[in-house]
Write a protein that holds these residues in place. Sequence first.
Motif, PDB file in Angstrom:
ATOM      1  N   MET A   1       0.841  -1.184   0.000  1.00 42.50           N
ATOM      2  CA  MET A   1       0.000   0.000   0.000  1.00 42.50           C
ATOM      3  C   MET A   1       0.887   1.249   0.000  1.00 42.50           C
ATOM      4  O   MET A   1       2.096   1.169   0.188  1.00 42.50           O
ATOM      5  N   VAL A   2       0.263   2.406  -0.222  1.00 43.19           N
ATOM      6  CA  VAL A   2       0.954   3.684  -0.097  1.00 43.19           C
ATOM      7  C   VAL A   2       0.111   4.584   0.806  1.00 43.19           C
ATOM      8  O   VAL A   2      -1.097   4.374   0.950  1.00 43.19           O
ATOM      9  N   VAL A  10      -4.092   2.128  -2.702  1.00 39.34           N
ATOM     10  CA  VAL A  10      -3.437   1.098  -3.515  1.00 39.34           C
ATOM     11  C   VAL A  10      -2.475   1.783  -4.475  1.00 39.34           C
ATOM     12  O   VAL A  10      -2.858   2.760  -5.143  1.00 39.34           O
ATOM     13  N   PRO A  11      -1.224   1.337  -4.570  1.00 43.26           N
ATOM     14  CA  PRO A  11      -0.273   1.991  -5.481  1.00 43.26           C
ATOM     15  C   PRO A  11      -0.682   1.802  -6.938  1.00 43.26           C
ATOM     16  O   PRO A  11      -1.296   0.805  -7.303  1.00 43.26           O
ATOM     17  N   ARG A  12      -0.312   2.768  -7.737  1.00 39.45           N
ATOM     18  CA  ARG A  12      -0.559   2.658  -9.173  1.00 39.45           C
ATOM     19  C   ARG A  12       0.357   1.605  -9.772  1.00 39.45           C
ATOM     20  O   ARG A  12       1.351   1.200  -9.161  1.00 39.45           O
ATOM     21  N   LEU A  20       2.918  -1.961   4.371  1.00 39.08           N
ATOM     22  CA  LEU A  20       2.253  -3.260   4.295  1.00 39.08           C
ATOM     23  C   LEU A  20       1.109  -3.276   5.298  1.00 39.08           C
ATOM     24  O   LEU A  20       1.237  -2.740   6.408  1.00 39.08           O
ATOM     25  N   ILE A  21       0.007  -3.897   4.924  1.00 40.60           N
ATOM     26  CA  ILE A  21      -1.112  -4.088   5.851  1.00 40.60           C
ATOM     27  C   ILE A  21      -1.161  -5.565   6.225  1.00 40.60           C
ATOM     28  O   ILE A  21      -1.141  -6.442   5.358  1.00 40.60           O
ATOM     29  N   LYS A  22      -1.215  -5.827   7.519  1.00 40.24           N
ATOM     30  CA  LYS A  22      -1.299  -7.201   8.019  1.00 40.24           C
ATOM     31  C   LYS A  22      -2.587  -7.319   8.845  1.00 40.24           C
ATOM     32  O   LYS A  22      -2.601  -7.021  10.041  1.00 40.24           O
ATOM     33  N   LEU A  63      -2.217  -4.380  11.362  1.00 37.89           N
ATOM     34  CA  LEU A  63      -0.927  -3.743  11.594  1.00 37.89           C
ATOM     35  C   LEU A  63      -0.517  -3.019  10.319  1.00 37.89           C
ATOM     36  O   LEU A  63      -0.579  -3.597   9.228  1.00 37.89           O
ATOM     37  N   LEU A  64      -0.124  -1.764  10.453  1.00 36.25           N
ATOM     38  CA  LEU A  64       0.371  -0.990   9.316  1.00 36.25           C
ATOM     39  C   LEU A  64       1.880  -0.875   9.482  1.00 36.25           C
ATOM     40  O   LEU A  64       2.363  -0.215  10.397  1.00 36.25           O
TER      41      LEU A  64
END
Length: 259
Positions: A1-2, A10-12, A20-22, A63-64
């Motif tokens: 992610m950004v 969401v990144p292009r 990261l998303i957990k 978690l970010l």
Amino acid sequence: MVLIDGAIAVPRVGEASTHLIKPEPDRFPGLAANEAFCLALARALGLDAAMAAWHEADGKPYLLVTRYDRLHRDAQTIRLHQEDFAQALGVPSNRKYASEGGPTFRDGFALVRQATTRPAREVLKLADAALFNVIIGNADAHAKNYSLLRRADGEVVLAPLYDLVATHIWPELSAKLAMRFGRAATLEDVDAESFERFAADAGLGLPFLRRRAAALAARVQEVIAEGVTVPGLQDGDCLDELPAIVLDRAARFTLKARV
């Protein structure tokens, strides 16, 4: 992610992600807070560990994690090369556990000595990481949980620690160590004699390792007693008895290291 102005996106296509998303699995309630605490504790000790914050969305904890393999320069995000120990040693991911033929600590220390720019410093960082995982009760620190990172200047170092979790909190999870600590196959097998074999695997002197282990465990006790600031959590929310449990483990580990 950004992150864009603090919002998750969401990144292009082709854009380098920054976080990261957990999401927390339903099967392991409290996992996000557990990992956030263990990472914050490691950083408070002075260990190099990933930055992570606890969040919640629609009642679902997650978690970010800030990616450490990124460099921000001139409004651009640049990818840095990293390889976990399994990748660096040419071991497939399905053999990440030592019991399945994957890398051992002896293999990991040999890799660090061969591949890093300043081996003497990085070997000590790996030893501290292994000791810390035993102290907090993380049995799942396998070859893909340790990595090498090539910085922008070309220096190769042991990457910041990540996936730090006190796995022993969940009885249904195996207490079997992903990589033996000396001759110890499980967390509870770790005893005074384990240090002799681990010191040999690490290529470090036994008296030196014992002193370093005892000092780290003592420092864990001090930091927890002072209070650990966990990003996203206030007043120990969601942590239950985890700090007290790790505190007790550190006290017992200190005794083992000093024998």
